[in-house]
Design a protein around this motif. Structure first.
Motif, PDB file in Angstrom:
ATOM      1  N   ILE A  25       0.991  -1.253  -0.039  1.00  0.00           N
ATOM      2  CA  ILE A  25       0.163   0.106   0.059  1.00  0.00           C
ATOM      3  C   ILE A  25       0.905   1.173   0.072  1.00  0.00           C
ATOM      4  O   ILE A  25       0.582   2.278  -0.780  1.00  0.00           O
ATOM      5  CB  ILE A  25      -0.849   0.123   1.097  1.00  0.00           C
ATOM      6  CG1 ILE A  25      -2.007  -1.135   1.135  1.00  0.00           C
ATOM      7  CG2 ILE A  25      -1.816   1.416   1.365  1.00  0.00           C
ATOM      8  CD1 ILE A  25      -2.697  -1.385   2.247  1.00  0.00           C
ATOM      9  N   CYS A  26       1.944   1.366   0.747  1.00  0.00           N
ATOM     10  CA  CYS A  26       2.859   2.498   0.702  1.00  0.00           C
ATOM     11  C   CYS A  26       3.397   2.658  -0.498  1.00  0.00           C
ATOM     12  O   CYS A  26       3.757   3.790  -0.922  1.00  0.00           O
ATOM     13  CB  CYS A  26       4.176   2.120   2.089  1.00  0.00           C
ATOM     14  SG  CYS A  26       3.288   2.152   3.544  1.00  0.00           S
TER      15      CYS A  26
ATOM     16  N   CYS B  28       0.749   4.176  -2.752  1.00  0.00           N
ATOM     17  CA  CYS B  28       0.649   5.666  -2.450  1.00  0.00           C
ATOM     18  C   CYS B  28       1.908   6.378  -2.522  1.00  0.00           C
ATOM     19  O   CYS B  28       1.616   7.795  -3.286  1.00  0.00           O
ATOM     20  CB  CYS B  28       0.555   5.900  -0.935  1.00  0.00           C
ATOM     21  SG  CYS B  28      -1.005   5.073  -0.048  1.00  0.00           S
TER      22      CYS B  28
ATOM     23  N   ILE C 145       1.399   7.161  -6.461  1.00  0.00           N
ATOM     24  CA  ILE C 145       0.333   7.961  -6.860  1.00  0.00           C
ATOM     25  C   ILE C 145       0.723   9.672  -6.532  1.00  0.00           C
ATOM     26  O   ILE C 145       0.461  10.421  -7.208  1.00  0.00           O
ATOM     27  CB  ILE C 145      -0.942   7.798  -6.006  1.00  0.00           C
ATOM     28  CG1 ILE C 145      -1.544   6.129  -6.480  1.00  0.00           C
ATOM     29  CG2 ILE C 145      -1.836   8.913  -6.091  1.00  0.00           C
ATOM     30  CD1 ILE C 145      -2.634   5.668  -5.669  1.00  0.00           C
ATOM     31  N   LYS C 146       1.385   9.674  -5.403  1.00  0.00           N
ATOM     32  CA  LYS C 146       1.818  10.921  -4.940  1.00  0.00           C
ATOM     33  C   LYS C 146       2.855  11.569  -5.886  1.00  0.00           C
ATOM     34  O   LYS C 146       2.578  12.701  -6.411  1.00  0.00           O
ATOM     35  CB  LYS C 146       2.433  11.007  -3.730  1.00  0.00           C
ATOM     36  CG  LYS C 146       2.645  12.584  -2.937  1.00  0.00           C
ATOM     37  CD  LYS C 146       3.380  12.248  -1.636  1.00  0.00           C
ATOM     38  CE  LYS C 146       3.480  13.603  -0.878  1.00  0.00           C
ATOM     39  NZ  LYS C 146       3.947  13.528   0.404  1.00  0.00           N
TER      40      LYS C 146
END
Length: 400
Positions: free
Chosen positions: A57-58, A61, A64-65
């Motif tokens: 998940i990290c 993220c 995406i960032k």
């Protein structure tokens, strides 16, 4: 040749033995490590899977960032290319000023309001009706509003009426009428104002739009009933006196009325330096006579004071529906008399936002009800209370 063959055979067997030792050692090490953990195997596997999921998940993220940053940088580069256009600075092009924002809001359709006007020549009374509104401008994030209407007359703004609040609608049906005692000779010089507001319990009520109807243009031979488009509110008429937030709590069994003055903001500038020394005064009025009063401490040189001061009054239940509470903001002055900034009054005889706050307090005993209120002029509130101060006693050796 036999000895050489023996040597070759030995050299080929030795690496094979070492390789087998290495491959069998790794599983034995992991098995021993798992055996040392005081948890069942299924729990260990579940923890390992959870840790892996968190890392996954990290990772997503972060990806995406990074993509979002790339898009923002691209948009920023596009804005920077506007340097060739007219404008004093790039900031003026990228970030519009307040005038531009107001202009954009004023251009939006506000909706329309259906009203009625009637004049009773025998009673010298004007009856203004608020029928309904349609297609109002959405002021809340959910795409709706909580509208209500204020009605008053100019130039003698002695009384302001308010309709009920209708929750989450852009097409409210009011069907309320209000009476103004107005001599016939003053009709041609008077204007009826109907302002549609969006109700907010914990912030300032926002005006959606308004109607201003000069009464000299009205034919009083019959009842007027029509629709009109709302226009942007006039900024020059109302003087901003500020806002105040406080909570009310009433305990019937103990006959205790508790008022907590929380804070005020955007108070009117009263001192030469552009600030004020505000404090809040609380008065209870019974039968148009001052009954009890208390006041907060003075906050020096601020237009946004924070008080958080609590006051308790003993009010029997049989009097709670008769009493009126006046909350006023004052500017403290050591040299001359203290100046009133603005005030409001609450009680069963109040109207609009003040009446709603008082009703909420009575319908929720033992529970503090907090709400923001807009300060009104002293003359307007005193006129609504039926109080006048013709004789003022000079203050000698006044101590605060």
């Amino acid at each position: 040749m036999a000895p050489n063959a023996h040597n070759i055979s030995a050299t080929t067997i030795t690496p094979t033995t070492a390789f087998n030792t290495t491959t069998t050692a790794a599983p034995d090490f992991i098995t021993q490590l798992l055996n040392k953990i005081p948890l069942p195997r299924w729990a260990i596997y579940a923890i390992a899977a959870a840790i892996g999921l968190v890392f996954l998940i990290c990772f997503f993220c972060i990806c995406i960032k990074c993509c979002c940053k790339g898009k923002k940088k691209k948009n920023k580069d596009e804005k920077i290319k506007l340097d060739g256009m007219k404008g004093s600075t790039t900031a003026a092009l990228v970030q519009p000023g307040m005038e531009d924002l107001d202009y954009g809001l004023n251009n939006k359709p506000k909706g329309k309001l259906q009203y009625s006007l009637e004049y009773d020549f025998q009673k010298q009374e004007l009856i203004a009706g608020v029928k309904q509104a349609a297609e109002l401008l959405a002021m809340d994030l959910g795409g709706t509003s909580d509208p209500y209407v204020k009605v008053y007359m100019l130039p003698n703004k002695s009384k302001t009426w308010e309709t009920k609040v209708y929750r989450k609608t852009l097409n409210p049906i009011f069907n309320e009428s209000f009476k103004f005692q107005t001599p016939q000779a003053e009709l041609n010089e008077s204007t009826i104002v109907m302002q549609v507001y969006d109700f907010n319990r914990f912030s300032k009520h926002e005006i959606i739009g308004e109607l201003r109807i000069p009464l000299k243009t009205v034919d009083w031979n019959h009842v007027i009933e029509e629709w009109m488009e709302l226009s942007a509110a006039s900024k020059s008429e109302h003087e901003n006196l500020g806002e105040i937030c406080f909570s009310l709590r009433y305990v019937p069994t103990a006959s205790k009325l508790t008022v907590v003055i929380l804070e005020a903001k955007n108070l009117k500038k009263m001192d030469v330096g552009g600030l004020s020394d505000p404090y809040i005064k609380i008065q209870l009025i019974l039968d148009k006579k001052k009954w009890k009063k208390k006041k907060t401490s003075v906050k020096k040189k601020t237009l946004n004071p924070y008080f958080n001061e609590s006051f308790t009054f003993e009010v029997p239940f049989k009097q709670i529906q008769k009493v009126q509470m006046v909350i006023s903001a004052w500017d403290h002055d050591k040299v001359s008399k203290n100046d009133a900034i603005g005030k409001i009054f609450l009680g069963c005889s109040a109207s609009g936002n003040q009446l709603r706050h008082w009703s909420d307090m009575l319908s929720n005993p033992r529970r503090p009800i907090a709400q923001w209120h807009t300060l009104q002029s002293v003359e307007e509130v005193d006129s609504a209370l039926g109080m006048s101060y013709k004789f003022k006693i000079p203050l000698i050796n006044k101590t605060f």
